[in-house]
Design a protein around this motif. Structure first.
Motif, mmCIF file in Angstrom:
data_model
loop_
_atom_site.group_PDB
_atom_site.id
_atom_site.type_symbol
_atom_site.label_atom_id
_atom_site.label_comp_id
_atom_site.label_asym_id
_atom_site.label_seq_id
_atom_site.Cartn_x
_atom_site.Cartn_y
_atom_site.Cartn_z
ATOM 1 N N LEU A 162 0.898 -1.170 0.136
ATOM 2 C CA LEU A 162 -0.031 0.098 0.062
ATOM 3 C C LEU A 162 0.759 1.379 -0.118
ATOM 4 C CD1 LEU A 162 -3.360 0.661 1.847
ATOM 5 C CD2 LEU A 162 -1.300 2.196 1.902
ATOM 6 N N VAL A 163 1.838 1.261 1.016
ATOM 7 C CA VAL A 163 2.775 2.291 0.895
ATOM 8 C C VAL A 163 3.393 2.732 -0.425
ATOM 9 C CG1 VAL A 163 5.010 3.309 1.806
ATOM 10 C CG2 VAL A 163 3.268 2.395 3.328
ATOM 11 N N LYS A 164 3.874 1.748 -1.166
ATOM 12 C CA LYS A 164 4.511 1.820 -2.287
ATOM 13 C C LYS A 164 3.628 2.165 -3.597
ATOM 14 C CE LYS A 164 7.246 -0.556 -5.720
ATOM 15 N NZ LYS A 164 7.883 -2.168 -6.233
ATOM 16 N N GLU A 165 2.614 1.831 -3.442
ATOM 17 C CA GLU A 165 1.591 2.095 -4.743
ATOM 18 C C GLU A 165 0.684 3.206 -4.567
ATOM 19 O OE1 GLU A 165 -0.682 -1.689 -5.697
ATOM 20 O OE2 GLU A 165 1.351 -2.699 -6.444
ATOM 21 N N ILE A 194 4.169 -1.266 9.576
ATOM 22 C CA ILE A 194 4.717 -0.230 8.253
ATOM 23 C C ILE A 194 4.118 1.002 8.114
ATOM 24 C CG2 ILE A 194 4.777 -0.756 5.708
ATOM 25 C CD1 ILE A 194 6.462 -2.441 7.251
ATOM 26 N N LEU A 195 2.752 1.112 8.277
ATOM 27 C CA LEU A 195 2.336 2.470 8.144
ATOM 28 C C LEU A 195 2.548 3.492 9.011
ATOM 29 C CD1 LEU A 195 0.425 0.844 6.075
ATOM 30 C CD2 LEU A 195 -1.452 1.961 6.611
ATOM 31 N N GLU A 196 3.293 3.052 10.262
ATOM 32 C CA GLU A 196 3.365 3.891 11.072
ATOM 33 C C GLU A 196 4.807 4.598 11.073
ATOM 34 O OE1 GLU A 196 2.998 2.007 14.847
ATOM 35 O OE2 GLU A 196 0.791 2.113 14.817
ATOM 36 N N LYS A 197 5.517 3.987 10.090
ATOM 37 C CA LYS A 197 6.721 4.680 9.645
ATOM 38 C C LYS A 197 6.641 5.386 8.606
ATOM 39 C CE LYS A 197 9.148 0.034 10.884
ATOM 40 N NZ LYS A 197 9.786 -0.789 10.441
ATOM 41 N N THR A 198 5.563 5.575 7.962
ATOM 42 C CA THR A 198 5.202 6.634 6.883
ATOM 43 C C THR A 198 4.358 7.894 7.245
ATOM 44 O OG1 THR A 198 5.255 4.454 5.403
ATOM 45 C CG2 THR A 198 4.459 6.651 4.487
ATOM 46 N N GLU A 199 5.122 8.975 7.326
ATOM 47 C CA GLU A 199 4.414 10.106 7.531
ATOM 48 C C GLU A 199 3.175 10.558 7.006
ATOM 49 O OE1 GLU A 199 5.897 14.785 8.345
ATOM 50 O OE2 GLU A 199 7.410 13.216 8.016
ATOM 51 N N GLY A 200 3.287 10.256 5.684
ATOM 52 C CA GLY A 200 1.991 10.769 4.886
ATOM 53 C C GLY A 200 1.031 9.911 4.953
ATOM 54 N N ILE A 201 0.909 8.735 5.755
ATOM 55 C CA ILE A 201 -0.200 7.784 5.872
ATOM 56 C C ILE A 201 -0.962 7.835 7.228
ATOM 57 C CG2 ILE A 201 -1.021 5.411 5.659
ATOM 58 C CD1 ILE A 201 1.169 4.834 3.423
#
Length: 332
Positions: A162-165, A194-201
Motif C-alpha cells: 500500500l505504501v509503495k503503490e 509499516i504504516l506508522e513509519k510513513t509520515e504521509g499515511i
C-alpha cells in the motif's frame, strides 16, 4: 412457594440444556460413525483417522484446505474427517474439537481462533492424541506444530504494498474479519507497523465485518460516510474486499480508492481484473491442508518435526493475471 417455583424453573432449564448437549454429541458421534463406515466400505480399513476442524465449511478458502488434506488420504491410507461450522463460529468449532477428542481420533488438525482452544488442545495431547494447528496458531498450547501463513509478515507485506503503490500518501480505513481472531489481529499489527513509519499515511477508522460480505459492505459504507477523506482500504479476510468495493460503488468512489485485501477467490480475481481491487495477498490454503497431513504422519511415527511451517504469502496485481493468462495461452 415463590422460591420453590424459581428452583423448579432453574432445574427444568438445566435439564433441557443437558438434554440438548447430549443430543448434540450423540448426533455428532453418529456422523463420525457414518463417515467412517463410508470410508471403509471399499473393504480396506484406513490405518489412521484424523480430524480436520476448519473455520467455515461454506467458504472457498476452507474448501481448499479440506481438498488439500483429502488429497493425501489414499497416499497415506488415512481417513480425514473434515468438519467445521457452516458459518464462522468459534464456539461450534470448540464443540467439534471436544467431539474429536471424545471419539479418540488418531490426530487432530485444528484452526485455533482464540485462547479457548488451548485447554482442549492440551486435553487432547494429555490423552495421547497429537494435535497441530492450521491457519491460526495456539503457541501457548501443547500442539506439536503449526502450518499456515505468517500472518504478521503478511500484514507487513500488505502495508509495504500500500505504501509503495500510494506513493506514501493515503488516508486508510481497515475492515477486519473479527477483532477477536488471532490471525486477523496479527495481520493488522504487521500492517500498522509499516504504516506508522510513513509520515504521509494515517489510519482513521477500523471496523469488523464478522467475516461477512454484507457486514464488510455496511462497515465500509459507514466509514466512507463518516470519513469521506478515506483514499485507501485494507481488508484482512476474503470477503472484506467484496464488501468494500460494493460500498464504494454505491457512493461512486470506486475510481478514487485504493483497495488491498486477502485471498484469491473467484470474486476477488474478477474485482482485481476490473480494477475495483488493486492488490490481493494470496495465501496457500490447499498447501496448508496437504502438508498438514504429511506433518501429522511424521508426528505419529515419532519423527522430529519443526514447530513452525510457514506457507508463502505473495502479492497479486492485475498485471500478474494478464501474465498468467498469456502463459496459459502459450501452453494451450
Amino acid at each position: 412457594m415463590k422460591r420453590t417455583s424459581i428452583i423448579y424453573i432453574f432445574l427444568s432449564a438445566s435439564f433441557i440444556l443437558a438434554l440438548g448437549c447430549a443430543v448434540y454429541f450423540y448426533n455428532q458421534a453418529q456422523k463420525y460413525d457414518e463417515k467412517l463406515v463410508t470410508a471403509t466400505s471399499n473393504g480396506s480399513s484406513p490405518t489412521y483417522h484424523f480430524a480436520l476442524i476448519g473455520e467455515e465449511m461454506d467458504h472457498v478458502y476452507w474448501r481448499s484446505v479440506g481438498e488439500g488434506a483429502k488429497e493425501k488420504e489414499a497416499e497415506y491410507n488415512v481417513f480425514i474427517e473434515y468438519e467445521g461450522p457452516k458459518r464462522s463460529n468459534p464456539e461450534e468449532q470448540l464443540k467439534l474439537l471436544d467431539m474429536a477428542i471424545k471419539s479418540k481420533v488418531d490426530g487432530i488438525i485444528v484452526q485455533a481462533l482464540n485462547d479457548k482452544f488451548t485447554p482442549l488442545i492440551n486435553q487432547a495431547v494429555d490423552q495421547g492424541i497429537p494435535v497441530m494447528t492450521v491457519d491460526t496458531d495456539a503457541p501457548e498450547s501443547k500442539r506439536s506444530a503449526y502450518i499456515g501463513t505468517d500472518n504478521y509478515e503478511a500484514g507487513r507485506l500488505a502495508g509495504n504494498t500500500l505504501v509503495k503503490e500510494t506513493e506514501g500518501k493515503a488516508t486508510v480505513g481497515i475492515i477486519t474479519g473479527r477483532f477477536a481472531n488471532a490471525h486477523h489481529q496479527l495481520r493488522i499489527e504487521g500492517f500498522k507497523e509499516i504504516l506508522e513509519k510513513t509520515e504521509g499515511i494515517e489510519i482513521v477508522a477500523m471496523e469488523e465485518s464478522n467475516i461477512d460480505r454484507v457486514g464488510a459492505e455496511e462497515q465500509a459504507y459507514k466509514m466512507l460516510r463518516e470519513h469521506p477523506n478515506i483514499t485507501a482500504f485494507y481488508g484482512t479476510s476474503t470477503l472484506d474486499g467484496v464488501g468494500i468495493t460494493a460500498a464504494a460503488k454505491k457512493l461512486n468512489r470506486l475510481d478514487d480508492l485504493y483497495v488491498i485485501t486477502f485471498d484469491r477467490s473467484d470474486e476477488n480475481v474478477q474485482l482485481l481484473q476490473s480494477g475495483a481491487i488493486n492488490a490481493l495477498v494470496e495465501q496457500q490454503p490447499y498447501q496448508m491442508g496437504n502438508r498438514s497431513v504429511e506433518i501429522m504422519m511424521d508426528i505419529i511415527k515419532g519423527k522430529p518435526v519443526e514447530e513452525m511451517h510457514h506457507t508463502d504469502a505473495t502479492i497479486i496485481r492485475k498485471s500478474d493475471l494478464l501474465y498468467e493468462n498469456a502463459q496459459e495461452g502459450e501452453t494451450s
